[in-house]
Design a protein around this motif. Structure first.
Motif, PDB file in Angstrom:
ATOM      1  N   UNK A   1     -23.118  27.952  61.486  1.00  0.00           N
ATOM      2  CA  UNK A   1     -23.077  28.769  60.283  1.00  0.00           C
ATOM      3  C   UNK A   1     -24.107  29.888  60.404  1.00  0.00           C
ATOM      4  N   UNK A   2     -23.871  31.037  59.787  1.00  0.00           N
ATOM      5  CA  UNK A   2     -24.726  32.211  59.877  1.00  0.00           C
ATOM      6  C   UNK A   2     -26.141  31.881  59.393  1.00  0.00           C
ATOM      7  N   UNK A   3     -27.159  32.311  60.181  1.00  0.00           N
ATOM      8  CA  UNK A   3     -28.555  32.002  59.848  1.00  0.00           C
ATOM      9  C   UNK A   3     -28.989  32.658  58.547  1.00  0.00           C
ATOM     10  N   UNK A   4     -28.436  33.849  58.256  1.00  0.00           N
ATOM     11  CA  UNK A   4     -28.789  34.525  57.006  1.00  0.00           C
ATOM     12  C   UNK A   4     -28.259  33.737  55.812  1.00  0.00           C
ATOM     13  N   UNK A   5     -27.102  33.136  55.969  1.00  0.00           N
ATOM     14  CA  UNK A   5     -26.543  32.324  54.896  1.00  0.00           C
ATOM     15  C   UNK A   5     -27.403  31.092  54.654  1.00  0.00           C
ATOM     16  N   UNK A   6     -27.894  30.496  55.742  1.00  0.00           N
ATOM     17  CA  UNK A   6     -28.760  29.327  55.602  1.00  0.00           C
ATOM     18  C   UNK A   6     -30.036  29.682  54.834  1.00  0.00           C
ATOM     19  N   UNK A   7     -30.627  30.842  55.174  1.00  0.00           N
ATOM     20  CA  UNK A   7     -31.850  31.257  54.489  1.00  0.00           C
ATOM     21  C   UNK A   7     -31.578  31.563  53.027  1.00  0.00           C
ATOM     22  N   UNK A   8     -30.404  32.166  52.754  1.00  0.00           N
ATOM     23  CA  UNK A   8     -30.035  32.461  51.375  1.00  0.00           C
ATOM     24  C   UNK A   8     -29.885  31.167  50.589  1.00  0.00           C
ATOM     25  N   UNK A   9     -29.270  30.165  51.196  1.00  0.00           N
ATOM     26  CA  UNK A   9     -29.072  28.887  50.522  1.00  0.00           C
ATOM     27  C   UNK A   9     -30.408  28.205  50.264  1.00  0.00           C
ATOM     28  N   UNK A  11     -33.281  29.649  49.881  1.00  0.00           N
ATOM     29  CA  UNK A  11     -33.956  30.388  48.816  1.00  0.00           C
ATOM     30  C   UNK A  11     -33.372  30.045  47.461  1.00  0.00           C
ATOM     31  N   UNK A  12     -32.040  29.959  47.391  1.00  0.00           N
ATOM     32  CA  UNK A  12     -31.374  29.646  46.136  1.00  0.00           C
ATOM     33  C   UNK A  12     -31.720  28.227  45.691  1.00  0.00           C
ATOM     34  N   UNK A  13     -31.767  27.283  46.623  1.00  0.00           N
ATOM     35  CA  UNK A  13     -32.093  25.893  46.300  1.00  0.00           C
ATOM     36  C   UNK A  13     -33.530  25.781  45.792  1.00  0.00           C
ATOM     37  N   UNK A  14     -34.431  26.434  46.504  1.00  0.00           N
ATOM     38  CA  UNK A  14     -35.844  26.370  46.106  1.00  0.00           C
ATOM     39  C   UNK A  14     -36.049  26.978  44.725  1.00  0.00           C
ATOM     40  N   UNK A  15     -35.366  28.097  44.465  1.00  0.00           N
ATOM     41  CA  UNK A  15     -35.497  28.754  43.170  1.00  0.00           C
ATOM     42  C   UNK A  15     -34.951  27.879  42.049  1.00  0.00           C
ATOM     43  N   UNK A  16     -33.825  27.216  42.304  1.00  0.00           N
ATOM     44  CA  UNK A  16     -33.218  26.377  41.275  1.00  0.00           C
ATOM     45  C   UNK A  16     -34.074  25.138  41.005  1.00  0.00           C
ATOM     46  N   UNK A  25     -26.711  28.931  38.302  1.00  0.00           N
ATOM     47  CA  UNK A  25     -25.422  28.297  38.530  1.00  0.00           C
ATOM     48  C   UNK A  25     -24.338  29.326  38.835  1.00  0.00           C
ATOM     49  N   UNK A  26     -24.468  30.527  38.255  1.00  0.00           N
ATOM     50  CA  UNK A  26     -23.478  31.572  38.545  1.00  0.00           C
ATOM     51  C   UNK A  26     -23.520  31.938  40.023  1.00  0.00           C
ATOM     52  N   UNK A  27     -24.745  32.045  40.571  1.00  0.00           N
ATOM     53  CA  UNK A  27     -24.884  32.354  41.996  1.00  0.00           C
ATOM     54  C   UNK A  27     -24.299  31.241  42.847  1.00  0.00           C
ATOM     55  N   UNK A  28     -24.491  29.998  42.394  1.00  0.00           N
ATOM     56  CA  UNK A  28     -23.946  28.855  43.121  1.00  0.00           C
ATOM     57  C   UNK A  28     -22.414  28.905  43.124  1.00  0.00           C
ATOM     58  N   UNK A  29     -21.844  29.242  41.969  1.00  0.00           N
ATOM     59  CA  UNK A  29     -20.388  29.326  41.864  1.00  0.00           C
ATOM     60  C   UNK A  29     -19.825  30.408  42.782  1.00  0.00           C
ATOM     61  N   UNK A  30     -20.511  31.538  42.830  1.00  0.00           N
ATOM     62  CA  UNK A  30     -20.062  32.617  43.707  1.00  0.00           C
ATOM     63  C   UNK A  30     -20.167  32.214  45.174  1.00  0.00           C
ATOM     64  N   UNK A  46     -22.779  20.334  53.458  1.00  0.00           N
ATOM     65  CA  UNK A  46     -23.717  19.237  53.212  1.00  0.00           C
ATOM     66  C   UNK A  46     -24.861  19.277  54.226  1.00  0.00           C
ATOM     67  N   UNK A  47     -24.540  19.539  55.466  1.00  0.00           N
ATOM     68  CA  UNK A  47     -25.562  19.617  56.512  1.00  0.00           C
ATOM     69  C   UNK A  47     -26.567  20.730  56.202  1.00  0.00           C
ATOM     70  N   UNK A  48     -26.052  21.872  55.715  1.00  0.00           N
ATOM     71  CA  UNK A  48     -26.928  22.980  55.340  1.00  0.00           C
ATOM     72  C   UNK A  48     -27.828  22.581  54.173  1.00  0.00           C
ATOM     73  N   UNK A  49     -27.261  21.839  53.222  1.00  0.00           N
ATOM     74  CA  UNK A  49     -28.050  21.392  52.073  1.00  0.00           C
ATOM     75  C   UNK A  49     -29.153  20.428  52.512  1.00  0.00           C
ATOM     76  N   UNK A  50     -28.829  19.510  53.409  1.00  0.00           N
ATOM     77  CA  UNK A  50     -29.818  18.539  53.882  1.00  0.00           C
ATOM     78  C   UNK A  50     -30.958  19.244  54.600  1.00  0.00           C
ATOM     79  N   UNK A  51     -30.655  20.202  55.441  1.00  0.00           N
ATOM     80  CA  UNK A  51     -31.708  20.938  56.155  1.00  0.00           C
ATOM     81  C   UNK A  51     -32.572  21.725  55.185  1.00  0.00           C
ATOM     82  N   UNK A  52     -31.921  22.282  54.163  1.00  0.00           N
ATOM     83  CA  UNK A  52     -32.692  23.030  53.160  1.00  0.00           C
ATOM     84  C   UNK A  52     -33.628  22.101  52.394  1.00  0.00           C
ATOM     85  N   UNK A  53     -33.150  20.889  52.100  1.00  0.00           N
ATOM     86  CA  UNK A  53     -33.994  19.913  51.409  1.00  0.00           C
ATOM     87  C   UNK A  53     -35.169  19.489  52.281  1.00  0.00           C
TER      88      UNK A  53
END
Length: 353
Positions: A1-9, A11-16, A25-30, A46-53
């Protein structure tokens, strides 16, 4: 998966997690819509979420890490199923595109409409039960006021039936090249039988009726190859006569003879030809009786031929609960009312093979 997308995710997870604001939640839906558009399988999400966690909580307890590993393993199964489904969807889409092309090609094999012929009125309607039809009809100009009329029903559907239809069409095209000495209906079927027997898979057969109407003498000569019996309508008596059908279907055996018959039409008499999809209509769970079909035709036979065939088809469609079991083709050839009645008074006879 694109590295920029991983960083965006991340950032979004940490902010939430920090703010827990609902506007995230709107950003999550998009982002979810974007995942669907890019067809990213669930195990990768799910793998991206686990790494972000793990980035967010480097001191995460081992038990929690193990639970995430279990979730990833479970989602891998979902991911495999997702990819297989995607392959099937893509293949289905390809087949739909191929069928659309085949349907378009099939339509080019059929006449644009009934031809004009002095002294008679001709109407035709052909409706497919599904996307592709197994019915074929054609008109052949034999010159000198004679018109060939063909209806064929290919026993088999889909693209193979369309290919058979194209073969029949091009085999019949040469009939236009012999206006001075047209083949008899019997000879036409013998020739087509040879073509079908040599070139069509043994599991496929073709029924057919071919007739030639002589508008100068108002005689209809015809032969059949296992096709649904058509009808002759006598205007004077209001009665119907079933057309003779004694020929074997095309493609079964090379050595076949097709008896030929002749009918003479008086003013306002008609010939009605149709495929077996017409008589295979079901009303209240039972096939329509020919007597019922005759009554439907009798009700509408006074109309112009094209309007008559369309109205008859609609009546059948309504009676069957708007469901067509098989392709339906109907052709009506009706002698004009103001034609002078001259010639041989006999109505029907066998004229040989």
């Amino acid at each position: 998966m694109d590295i920029h997308l991983k960083k965006l995710y991340q950032k979004l997870l940490a902010s939430y997690i920090t703010s827990k604001k609902e506007d995230h939640l709107y950003s999550v839906q998009q982002l979810s819509k974007w995942f669907l558009e890019k067809r990213i399988p669930p195990d990768e999400v799910v793998n991206m979420h686990v790494k972000a966690m793990k980035e967010q909580y480097p001191d995460m307890p081992d038990d929690l890490k193990a639970s995430f590993d279990l979730l990833i393993e479970i989602m891998i199964g979902y991911g495999i199923s997702y990819r297989e489904k995607e392959k099937l969807v893509n293949r289905h889409r390809e087949l739909e595109n191929e069928i659309e092309v085949a349907v378009g090609m099939q339509q080019t094999l059929l006449p644009d409409g009934p031809p004009k012929l002095g002294g008679v009125d001709i109407g035709v309607v052909s409706v497919a039960a599904k996307q592709m039809s197994g019915d074929y009809y054609n008109f052949v100009d034999h010159g000198s006021g004679s018109l060939g009329i063909a209806i064929a029903d290919i026993i088999g559907k889909g693209i193979p039936a369309a290919l058979c239809m194209s073969m029949i069409k091009y085999a019949m095209d040469r009939l236009d090249d012999q206006p001075s000495a047209p083949l008899s209906p019997s000879q036409v079927l013998r020739d087509l039988n040879t073509v079908v027997e040599r070139n069509v898979d043994p599991s496929m057969f073709i029924t057919m009726v071919y007739g030639v109407y002589d508008s100068l003498n108002h005689q209809f000569r015809y032969a059949t190859a296992g096709h649904e019996p058509g009808l002759y309508y006598c205007h004077e008596t209001g009665e119907f006569v079933d057309l003779e059908t004694k020929g074997l279907v095309l493609g079964v055996s090379r050595e076949v003879r097709y008896p030929e018959y002749k009918i003479r039409l008086s003013p306002q008499d008609a010939i009605i030809l149709f495929s077996d999809g017409v008589t295979e209509c079901k009303v209240d769970g039972r096939f329509i009786e020919r007597d019922m079909l005759k009554e439907i035709i009798r009700t509408h036979i006074h109309l112009p031929a094209q309007e008559a065939v369309e109205t008859i088809h609609q009546a059948l469609y309504d009676m069957c609960g708007y469901k067509i079991r098989d392709d339906q083709t109907i052709v009506i050839l009706k002698r004009d009312a103001d034609e002078m009645d001259t010639g041989d008074p006999e109505q029907k006879e066998v004229v040989g093979e």
